[in-house]
Design a protein around this motif. Structure first.
Motif, PDB file in Angstrom:
ATOM      1  N   VAL A 176       0.864  -1.186   0.000  1.00 40.64           N
ATOM      2  CA  VAL A 176       0.000   0.000   0.000  1.00 40.64           C
ATOM      3  C   VAL A 176       0.896   1.230   0.000  1.00 40.64           C
ATOM      4  O   VAL A 176       1.864   1.307   0.769  1.00 40.64           O
ATOM      5  CB  VAL A 176      -0.927   0.020   1.233  1.00 40.64           C
ATOM      6  CG1 VAL A 176      -1.801   1.265   1.211  1.00 40.64           C
ATOM      7  CG2 VAL A 176      -1.792  -1.231   1.264  1.00 40.64           C
ATOM      8  N   ASN A 177       0.588   2.178  -0.870  1.00 40.77           N
ATOM      9  CA  ASN A 177       1.389   3.397  -0.988  1.00 40.77           C
ATOM     10  C   ASN A 177       0.550   4.600  -0.602  1.00 40.77           C
ATOM     11  O   ASN A 177      -0.649   4.654  -0.868  1.00 40.77           O
ATOM     12  CB  ASN A 177       1.894   3.576  -2.420  1.00 40.77           C
ATOM     13  CG  ASN A 177       2.767   2.429  -2.883  1.00 40.77           C
ATOM     14  OD1 ASN A 177       2.317   1.299  -3.000  1.00 40.77           O
ATOM     15  ND2 ASN A 177       4.014   2.699  -3.147  1.00 40.77           N
ATOM     16  N   ILE A 178       1.196   5.571   0.014  1.00 44.01           N
ATOM     17  CA  ILE A 178       0.512   6.813   0.353  1.00 44.01           C
ATOM     18  C   ILE A 178       1.526   7.950   0.329  1.00 44.01           C
ATOM     19  O   ILE A 178       2.685   7.766   0.721  1.00 44.01           O
ATOM     20  CB  ILE A 178      -0.179   6.715   1.738  1.00 44.01           C
ATOM     21  CG1 ILE A 178      -1.061   7.935   1.986  1.00 44.01           C
ATOM     22  CG2 ILE A 178       0.837   6.528   2.857  1.00 44.01           C
ATOM     23  CD1 ILE A 178      -1.984   7.771   3.180  1.00 44.01           C
ATOM     24  N   GLY A 179       1.102   9.080  -0.178  1.00 41.64           N
ATOM     25  CA  GLY A 179       1.969  10.252  -0.224  1.00 41.64           C
ATOM     26  C   GLY A 179       1.659  11.208   0.919  1.00 41.64           C
ATOM     27  O   GLY A 179       0.511  11.359   1.315  1.00 41.64           O
ATOM     28  N   ILE A 180       2.691  11.829   1.442  1.00 42.89           N
ATOM     29  CA  ILE A 180       2.527  12.837   2.497  1.00 42.89           C
ATOM     30  C   ILE A 180       3.236  14.095   2.021  1.00 42.89           C
ATOM     31  O   ILE A 180       4.465  14.129   1.923  1.00 42.89           O
ATOM     32  CB  ILE A 180       3.120  12.362   3.839  1.00 42.89           C
ATOM     33  CG1 ILE A 180       2.527  11.011   4.248  1.00 42.89           C
ATOM     34  CG2 ILE A 180       2.854  13.400   4.924  1.00 42.89           C
ATOM     35  CD1 ILE A 180       3.123  10.437   5.523  1.00 42.89           C
ATOM     36  N   SER A 181       2.461  15.109   1.693  1.00 49.95           N
ATOM     37  CA  SER A 181       3.046  16.329   1.148  1.00 49.95           C
ATOM     38  C   SER A 181       3.645  17.194   2.252  1.00 49.95           C
ATOM     39  O   SER A 181       3.359  17.017   3.444  1.00 49.95           O
ATOM     40  CB  SER A 181       1.995  17.128   0.377  1.00 49.95           C
ATOM     41  OG  SER A 181       0.904  17.441   1.202  1.00 49.95           O
ATOM     42  N   SER A 182       4.464  18.139   1.855  1.00 48.96           N
ATOM     43  CA  SER A 182       5.111  19.039   2.808  1.00 48.96           C
ATOM     44  C   SER A 182       4.090  19.993   3.421  1.00 48.96           C
ATOM     45  O   SER A 182       3.134  20.416   2.769  1.00 48.96           O
ATOM     46  CB  SER A 182       6.194  19.840   2.094  1.00 48.96           C
ATOM     47  OG  SER A 182       6.712  20.856   2.933  1.00 48.96           O
ATOM     48  N   VAL A 183       4.304  20.317   4.685  1.00 50.32           N
ATOM     49  CA  VAL A 183       3.454  21.316   5.355  1.00 50.32           C
ATOM     50  C   VAL A 183       4.271  22.564   5.676  1.00 50.32           C
ATOM     51  O   VAL A 183       3.912  23.338   6.566  1.00 50.32           O
ATOM     52  CB  VAL A 183       2.791  20.743   6.626  1.00 50.32           C
ATOM     53  CG1 VAL A 183       1.801  19.656   6.274  1.00 50.32           C
ATOM     54  CG2 VAL A 183       3.829  20.240   7.625  1.00 50.32           C
ATOM     55  N   ALA A 184       5.356  22.771   4.948  1.00 51.67           N
ATOM     56  CA  ALA A 184       6.111  24.011   5.113  1.00 51.67           C
ATOM     57  C   ALA A 184       5.257  25.180   4.638  1.00 51.67           C
ATOM     58  O   ALA A 184       4.339  25.019   3.830  1.00 51.67           O
ATOM     59  CB  ALA A 184       7.412  23.951   4.318  1.00 51.67           C
ATOM     60  N   THR A 185       5.538  26.357   5.146  1.00 50.13           N
ATOM     61  CA  THR A 185       4.723  27.527   4.811  1.00 50.13           C
ATOM     62  C   THR A 185       4.811  27.885   3.331  1.00 50.13           C
ATOM     63  O   THR A 185       3.924  28.554   2.801  1.00 50.13           O
ATOM     64  CB  THR A 185       5.143  28.741   5.653  1.00 50.13           C
ATOM     65  OG1 THR A 185       6.537  29.007   5.434  1.00 50.13           O
ATOM     66  CG2 THR A 185       4.912  28.472   7.134  1.00 50.13           C
ATOM     67  N   THR A 186       5.858  27.444   2.663  1.00 47.38           N
ATOM     68  CA  THR A 186       5.973  27.710   1.225  1.00 47.38           C
ATOM     69  C   THR A 186       5.155  26.715   0.397  1.00 47.38           C
ATOM     70  O   THR A 186       5.024  26.876  -0.819  1.00 47.38           O
ATOM     71  CB  THR A 186       7.437  27.623   0.777  1.00 47.38           C
ATOM     72  OG1 THR A 186       7.979  26.356   1.175  1.00 47.38           O
ATOM     73  CG2 THR A 186       8.257  28.738   1.410  1.00 47.38           C
ATOM     74  N   LYS A 187       4.587  25.694   1.051  1.00 50.29           N
ATOM     75  CA  LYS A 187       3.791  24.682   0.355  1.00 50.29           C
ATOM     76  C   LYS A 187       2.316  24.732   0.722  1.00 50.29           C
ATOM     77  O   LYS A 187       1.475  24.250  -0.052  1.00 50.29           O
ATOM     78  CB  LYS A 187       4.347  23.285   0.664  1.00 50.29           C
ATOM     79  CG  LYS A 187       5.780  23.067   0.199  1.00 50.29           C
ATOM     80  CD  LYS A 187       5.910  23.165  -1.305  1.00 50.29           C
ATOM     81  CE  LYS A 187       7.332  22.863  -1.767  1.00 50.29           C
ATOM     82  NZ  LYS A 187       7.485  22.958  -3.231  1.00 50.29           N
ATOM     83  N   LEU A 188       1.997  25.268   1.889  1.00 56.25           N
ATOM     84  CA  LEU A 188       0.596  25.364   2.284  1.00 56.25           C
ATOM     85  C   LEU A 188      -0.061  26.519   1.546  1.00 56.25           C
ATOM     86  O   LEU A 188       0.449  27.638   1.534  1.00 56.25           O
ATOM     87  CB  LEU A 188       0.475  25.557   3.803  1.00 56.25           C
ATOM     88  CG  LEU A 188       0.879  24.362   4.660  1.00 56.25           C
ATOM     89  CD1 LEU A 188       0.763  24.707   6.138  1.00 56.25           C
ATOM     90  CD2 LEU A 188       0.027  23.143   4.338  1.00 56.25           C
ATOM     91  N   GLY A 189      -1.224  26.245   0.959  1.00 52.49           N
ATOM     92  CA  GLY A 189      -1.873  27.194   0.079  1.00 52.49           C
ATOM     93  C   GLY A 189      -1.725  26.693  -1.350  1.00 52.49           C
ATOM     94  O   GLY A 189      -1.457  25.510  -1.583  1.00 52.49           O
ATOM     95  N   ASN A 190      -1.883  27.556  -2.319  1.00 51.24           N
ATOM     96  CA  ASN A 190      -1.697  27.133  -3.711  1.00 51.24           C
ATOM     97  C   ASN A 190      -1.351  28.347  -4.567  1.00 51.24           C
ATOM     98  O   ASN A 190      -1.385  29.490  -4.106  1.00 51.24           O
ATOM     99  CB  ASN A 190      -2.934  26.410  -4.249  1.00 51.24           C
ATOM    100  CG  ASN A 190      -4.196  27.245  -4.142  1.00 51.24           C
ATOM    101  OD1 ASN A 190      -4.294  28.333  -4.701  1.00 51.24           O
ATOM    102  ND2 ASN A 190      -5.180  26.732  -3.388  1.00 51.24           N
TER     103      ASN A 190
END
Length: 467
Positions: free
Chosen positions: A340-354
């Motif tokens: 089973v695979n799962i991705g965990i994205s960064s929660v740095a302030t430069t990544k939160l938002g879009n």
């Protein structure tokens, strides 16, 4: 019988004594080891079946350990994400307070900004330091790596889970089969007639009334509507002399409504439409121009570019998922279905938002959306996107933990019980039966020993003939 060179009775007694001694040895071995099968000669077919079951037991046992380890990894990430979520909610409170600038002094807003800066630093610290056994969890190291994404076709690509072949890649093919639509109402006159007119404009965000003087042109009406689009969710433009009034977002839940209060104008309501999209041949669930597919091999969300989402003629694009993600071996065998695979994205302030609304880092003192800069409405949009992003990561990890890992452990434990019971039935000794057999073998050995002694003494009877 008076022959002495060959003692048939003694030979028979020896043969049976050897047989019974071997049986006694077997019973003693089984009782001392607790196993019915100690060597292949004990039961060749049973040994094959038992070894196969033992292999399954070893795999299941390790799979349970792997699942528990995966559970520990998720717990570690969840603890840090929970803290990030709390920090974002505190920024939300500070932003809301700073927006009340009529009741706050510049010094108070600056103090709020200092707190926001400290919180953003804490978010970055958590992102960079959360780890399990030396593996960083929230710095983007477990996010998926994409290549070949055409920015003119896809604005945002989010891969939540993907089973990437060993030393390989996944190609994601996207096709638009029906266009995304805005809610749209067209006013075909060149402007307001000979009398003043009041209209009501409504969209997904809110409702506003606009009043126009007699003979107002469509360009003036369009300008007035666009000035309020942040309050209504409705925009306007003049196309070939006609006034087009439309929703600012795509999708079947987006609408535009026009109502004439006084004077002469058009009246109506229109909803948009969701695009129809296929991803790798699977029909995607689409909201507006955001398409999502969740299968056993791929969980992906794509925010399509507006032009691409409306282009059914050439609306085809593709890109590759080349690596990344966390792979957990949860099955008893090392095969694709057991992973089973799962991705965990960064929660740095430069990544939160879009890229559409902006990123959390822009709320810092030197950022475009800082509190001291007064751009609190945009800051709110960024916070909404950031809070939703963290909540979605936590939700996915929680669903993975509850519905995959924990259920897998329960299933494996049941399988372990049944497979162990089957293996035990084949290989383990039945002490009650073996004890009874041991007693029988002991008696027979003792009896055979006595009989052999008598058989050895039989030839001595020939001496009476010589007397």
């Amino acid at each position: 019988m008076s022959r002495i060179n060959t003692n048939i009775g003694a030979l028979q007694a020896q043969h049976r004594l050897n047989y019974n001694q071997a049986d006694l040895s077997t019973r003693l071995q089984r009782l001392s080891t607790g196993l019915k099968i100690n060597a292949g000669k004990d039961a060749p077919a049973g040994l094959i079946a038992s070894e196969t079951l033992r292999s399954e037991i070893a795999g299941i046992t390790q799979a349970v350990d792997n699942s528990q380890r995966a559970n520990n990894v998720i717990n570690t990430a969840e603890g840090s994400l929970s803290e990030v979520s709390s920090l974002l909610l505190e920024v939300q409170s500070l932003t809301n307070q700073a927006a009340n600038s009529g009741a706050l002094s510049p010094q108070e807003i600056a103090a709020n900004q200092l707190q926001v800066d400290a919180i953003l630093n804490s978010v970055n610290r958590i992102s960079n330091t959360t780890q399990f056994n030396g593996v960083k969890l929230l710095n983007g190291g477990l996010d998926y790596t994409l290549s070949g994404v055409v920015s003119a076709d896809i604005d945002i690509a989010t891969v939540n889970a993907a089973k990437i072949p060993d030393n390989g890649a996944i190609t994601v093919a996207v096709q638009v089969t029906a266009s995304a639509q805005l809610g749209k109402i067209t006013y075909t006159a060149s402007g307001i007639g000979g009398s003043p007119t009041t209209i009501e404009i409504a969209g997904n965000i809110g409702t506003e009334q606009l009043s126009f003087a007699a003979s107002a042109q469509n360009s003036a009406i369009s300008f007035a509507i666009n000035q309020l689009k942040e309050s209504t969710g409705v925009s306007a433009s003049v196309v070939a002399g006609d006034l087009e009034i439309y929703s600012t977002a795509y999708g079947s839940t987006q609408f535009v409504s026009v109502k004439t209060i006084t004077g002469t104008f058009t009246t109506g309501k229109d909803f948009g439409a969701d695009a129809a999209v296929t991803i790798n041949g699977s029909a995607a669930s689409v909201e507006g121009k955001v398409a999502t597919v969740r299968t056993g091999d791929l969980d992906i969300t794509l925010d399509l570019d507006a032009a691409f989402a409306q282009n059914t003629a050439t609306g085809i694009t593709s890109f590759n998922i080349t690596g990344g993600g966390a792979k957990f071996q949860l099955g008893e065998r090392v095969e694709r279905q057991g992973q089973v695979n799962i991705g965990i994205s960064s929660v740095a302030t430069t990544k939160l938002g879009n890229a559409t609304v902006g990123y959390l880092s822009s709320l810092a003192s030197d950022g475009a959306n800082s509190l001291v800069g007064g751009n609190t409405i945009q800051a709110q949009k960024i916070l909404d996107a950031s809070i939703k992003q963290v909540a979605e990561i936590r939700g996915r990890l929680g669903a993975f933990q509850k519905n995959v890992v924990e259920t897998n452990v329960n299933s494996l434990n049941v399988a372990l019980e049944n497979v162990t019971a089957a293996q035990s039935q084949i290989r383990d000794a039945d002490f009650a039966a073996e004890t009874a057999s041991l007693t029988r073998a002991q008696i027979l050995v003792q009896a055979n020993t006595s009989v052999l002694a008598q058989a050895n003494a039989s030839p001595q009877n020939v001496l009476s003939l010589l007397g």
